[in-house]
Design an enzyme around this catalytic site. Structure first.
Site, PDB file in Angstrom:
ATOM      1  N   GLY A  74       0.816  -1.206   0.000  1.00 17.81           N
ATOM      2  CA  GLY A  74       0.000   0.000   0.000  1.00 17.81           C
ATOM      3  C   GLY A  74       0.847   1.251   0.000  1.00 17.81           C
ATOM      4  O   GLY A  74       2.035   1.215   0.327  1.00 17.81           O
TER       5      GLY A  74
ATOM      6  N   GLN B   2       2.873  10.002   1.784  1.00 18.64           N
ATOM      7  CA  GLN B   2       4.182   9.366   1.600  1.00 18.64           C
ATOM      8  C   GLN B   2       4.900   9.872   0.360  1.00 18.64           C
ATOM      9  O   GLN B   2       6.119   9.716   0.242  1.00 18.64           O
ATOM     10  CB  GLN B   2       4.028   7.833   1.485  1.00 18.64           C
ATOM     11  CG  GLN B   2       3.696   7.161   2.791  1.00 18.64           C
ATOM     12  CD  GLN B   2       3.627   5.656   2.606  1.00 18.64           C
ATOM     13  OE1 GLN B   2       2.605   5.130   2.178  1.00 18.64           O
ATOM     14  NE2 GLN B   2       4.703   4.968   2.917  1.00 18.64           N
TER      15      GLN B   2
ATOM     16  N   CYS C  53       7.022  -0.586   6.249  1.00 18.97           N
ATOM     17  CA  CYS C  53       6.493   0.594   5.583  1.00 18.97           C
ATOM     18  C   CYS C  53       7.525   1.082   4.570  1.00 18.97           C
ATOM     19  O   CYS C  53       8.717   1.091   4.865  1.00 18.97           O
ATOM     20  CB  CYS C  53       6.222   1.680   6.629  1.00 18.97           C
ATOM     21  SG  CYS C  53       5.646   3.230   5.935  1.00 18.97           S
ATOM     22  N   LEU C  54       7.068   1.489   3.413  1.00 18.20           N
ATOM     23  CA  LEU C  54       7.988   1.976   2.379  1.00 18.20           C
ATOM     24  C   LEU C  54       8.720   3.241   2.834  1.00 18.20           C
ATOM     25  O   LEU C  54       9.777   3.564   2.303  1.00 18.20           O
ATOM     26  CB  LEU C  54       7.230   2.249   1.078  1.00 18.20           C
ATOM     27  CG  LEU C  54       6.629   1.007   0.390  1.00 18.20           C
ATOM     28  CD1 LEU C  54       5.789   1.417  -0.812  1.00 18.20           C
ATOM     29  CD2 LEU C  54       7.715   0.025  -0.022  1.00 18.20           C
TER      30      LEU C  54
ATOM     31  N   HIS D  34      -3.067   0.541   8.175  1.00 20.25           N
ATOM     32  CA  HIS D  34      -1.742   1.165   8.070  1.00 20.25           C
ATOM     33  C   HIS D  34      -1.804   2.412   7.185  1.00 20.25           C
ATOM     34  O   HIS D  34      -1.310   3.485   7.558  1.00 20.25           O
ATOM     35  CB  HIS D  34      -0.763   0.133   7.497  1.00 20.25           C
ATOM     36  CG  HIS D  34       0.617   0.639   7.266  1.00 20.25           C
ATOM     37  ND1 HIS D  34       1.712   0.183   7.963  1.00 20.25           N
ATOM     38  CD2 HIS D  34       1.102   1.581   6.394  1.00 20.25           C
ATOM     39  CE1 HIS D  34       2.795   0.819   7.538  1.00 20.25           C
ATOM     40  NE2 HIS D  34       2.455   1.665   6.588  1.00 20.25           N
ATOM     41  N   GLU D  35      -2.442   2.269   6.005  1.00 14.89           N
ATOM     42  CA  GLU D  35      -2.508   3.399   5.070  1.00 14.89           C
ATOM     43  C   GLU D  35      -3.407   4.505   5.621  1.00 14.89           C
ATOM     44  O   GLU D  35      -3.110   5.695   5.465  1.00 14.89           O
ATOM     45  CB  GLU D  35      -3.002   2.947   3.693  1.00 14.89           C
ATOM     46  CG  GLU D  35      -2.142   1.888   3.015  1.00 14.89           C
ATOM     47  CD  GLU D  35      -0.658   2.198   3.008  1.00 14.89           C
ATOM     48  OE1 GLU D  35      -0.281   3.385   2.981  1.00 14.89           O
ATOM     49  OE2 GLU D  35       0.138   1.242   3.063  1.00 14.89           O
TER      50      GLU D  35
ATOM     51  N   HIS E  74      -1.581   6.758   7.911  1.00 12.67           N
ATOM     52  CA  HIS E  74      -0.720   7.744   7.238  1.00 12.67           C
ATOM     53  C   HIS E  74      -1.465   9.068   7.021  1.00 12.67           C
ATOM     54  O   HIS E  74      -0.853  10.139   7.048  1.00 12.67           O
ATOM     55  CB  HIS E  74      -0.262   7.215   5.873  1.00 12.67           C
ATOM     56  CG  HIS E  74       0.981   6.377   5.917  1.00 12.67           C
ATOM     57  ND1 HIS E  74       2.178   6.861   6.397  1.00 12.67           N
ATOM     58  CD2 HIS E  74       1.221   5.106   5.533  1.00 12.67           C
ATOM     59  CE1 HIS E  74       3.097   5.903   6.311  1.00 12.67           C
ATOM     60  NE2 HIS E  74       2.545   4.827   5.791  1.00 12.67           N
TER      61      HIS E  74
END
Ligand code: ZN
Length: 157
Positions: free
Chosen positions: A46, A51, A88-89, A130-131, A134
């Protein structure tokens, strides 16, 4: 089509609250397309707009079948509990143990402005939560009970 720069933990933008999308204009559609390219290249599950430096309430999640787009998402319902590994990216090389709902139901707009409801389980539930976090400036490291590095994980395997 373009790859976007993914902000890393420590960047102030990741800690800010995103604002709702008011109009789904060509700029938003372009952002969604670029986010998809970026997610695919990064091999992530995701990606949220903050981000890539855009403080708007947008995220995408790869369900395994397709990449779904969520504009102005709202979490309607959460059920059950799962405790597992999360990364996480924006926090490369790190993993943590995070407790998340087993099932998460989200309402959002698609790129045509149509409202839809989607329920994800297990990994997809984890990704949705998670997303969503953000969009409120929350990173999983805030919720992780334990953190470890990618090297340690490989060693464990
Ligand atoms: Zn993330």
């Amino acid at each position: 089509m373009a790859l976007l720069n993914i902000l890393r933990e420590g960047e102030e933008t990741l800690r800010k609250k995103s604002r709702p999308v008011e109009v789904i204009n060509p700029r938003v559609l372009r952002l969604l397309d670029d986010m998809k390219d970026t997610l695919k290249k990064a091999e992530g599950v995701g990606l949220a707009a903050p981000q890539v430096g855009v403080l708007r309430r947008i995220f995408i999640v790869d369900t395994g079948e397709k990449v779904m787009e969520f504009i102005n998402p709202v979490i309607l319902q959460e059920d059950g509990v799962q405790v597992g590994t999360e990364g996480c990216l924006s926090c490369p090389g790190k993993y943590g143990i995070v407790s998340r709902p087993m099932r998460t139901k989200v309402k959002a707009l698609d790129r045509n402005g149509n409202e839809f409801v989607f329920e994800g389980e297990e990994l997809i539930s984890r990704a949705l939560c998670h997303e969503y976090d953000h969009l409120d400036g929350i990173l999983y490291v805030d919720k992780a009970s334990e953190m470890f590095s990618a090297d340690a994980r490989e060693f464990d395997d």
